[in-house]
Structure formats: structure tokens, C-alpha cells
Design a protein around this motif. Sequence first.
Motif, short mmCIF file in Angstrom:
data_model
loop_
_atom_site.label_atom_id
_atom_site.label_comp_id
_atom_site.label_asym_id
_atom_site.label_seq_id
_atom_site.Cartn_x
_atom_site.Cartn_y
_atom_site.Cartn_z
N ARG A 195 0.84 -1.21 0.00
CA ARG A 195 0.00 0.00 0.00
C ARG A 195 0.87 1.25 0.00
O ARG A 195 0.60 2.21 -0.73
CB ARG A 195 -0.94 0.00 1.21
CG ARG A 195 -2.10 -0.92 1.05
CD ARG A 195 -3.12 -0.73 2.20
NE ARG A 195 -3.76 -1.99 2.45
CZ ARG A 195 -3.49 -2.81 3.47
NH1 ARG A 195 -2.60 -2.48 4.36
NH2 ARG A 195 -4.11 -3.95 3.60
N PHE A 196 1.90 1.23 0.83
CA PHE A 196 2.81 2.38 0.90
C PHE A 196 3.50 2.60 -0.44
O PHE A 196 3.58 3.73 -0.94
CB PHE A 196 3.84 2.16 2.02
CG PHE A 196 4.85 3.26 2.11
CD1 PHE A 196 4.51 4.46 2.72
CD2 PHE A 196 6.12 3.11 1.59
CE1 PHE A 196 5.44 5.50 2.80
CE2 PHE A 196 7.05 4.13 1.67
CZ PHE A 196 6.70 5.32 2.28
N LEU A 197 4.01 1.52 -1.03
CA LEU A 197 4.68 1.63 -2.32
C LEU A 197 3.71 2.11 -3.41
O LEU A 197 4.11 2.86 -4.30
CB LEU A 197 5.31 0.29 -2.72
CG LEU A 197 6.54 -0.11 -1.91
CD1 LEU A 197 6.92 -1.56 -2.20
CD2 LEU A 197 7.71 0.81 -2.18
N ASN A 198 2.46 1.71 -3.33
CA ASN A 198 1.47 2.18 -4.29
C ASN A 198 1.29 3.69 -4.19
O ASN A 198 1.20 4.38 -5.20
CB ASN A 198 0.14 1.46 -4.07
CG ASN A 198 -0.86 1.76 -5.15
OD1 ASN A 198 -0.54 1.73 -6.33
ND2 ASN A 198 -2.08 2.05 -4.75
N HIS A 199 1.26 4.21 -2.97
CA HIS A 199 1.18 5.66 -2.79
C HIS A 199 2.46 6.34 -3.31
O HIS A 199 2.40 7.40 -3.94
CB HIS A 199 0.94 6.03 -1.33
CG HIS A 199 -0.42 5.64 -0.84
ND1 HIS A 199 -1.58 6.19 -1.32
CD2 HIS A 199 -0.80 4.72 0.08
CE1 HIS A 199 -2.62 5.66 -0.71
NE2 HIS A 199 -2.17 4.75 0.14
#
Length: 100
Positions: free
Chosen positions: A44-48
Motif C-alpha cells: 500500500r505504501f509503495l502504491n502511494h
Amino acid sequence: PAQVTHEIYFEEVTKVRQALIGLSRQDLLSLPVMSDFNKLTAMRFLNHMLIVTYASNPPLNPIVVFRMVRLTVEFGVCKIAPIAFSCFGAWLASSLNEDY
């Protein structure tokens, strides 16, 4: 990394290619579902980060994609995995891939 050097870029390309060596389309489709909470949070963090780096730090963008693909191959698929693989496919078709 704060700044993406040629060496860092090459190292990340090498790591993602090694993670995908020998995997067929069927192997990728048969990956288990990612269940580790920490890995899901990382995705999720990498997607952001993917969205932010596209606009603010384009050289970092492929590094984020490579890491998302590696996390998927190692720990399984999640709802964000298709984004990672579509971005990886775009990288493969782009001029950024010419030297690798």
C-alpha cells in the motif's frame, strides 16, 4: 534511495529480473494470496509512492515498481499487484529499458 544512480538502477533491474527468471505466466497466475500484514502495508505504501514519484521524482518511479513486483513474486498477490505488473510492462516497453 534519495537519488537514483546508474548503479542503483542497474541493481534493481537485476534483482527484479532474477526474481522473475523461470516463472511462466501460469506460475505468476498461481501465486498465493499475500497474507502478511506487514507486506500488505508495504505494498500500500509503495502504491502511494508510485503516484508521488511519477510526478515528483520520475527516476525513482521504476525502482518502486521493481520492488512491488519482487514483493508480489516473493509473498503473493494482493489487490495492488496488477498495478505493479502493468507498470512493469510499461517499463519493459519503454525506452528506459533499452540499456538493460
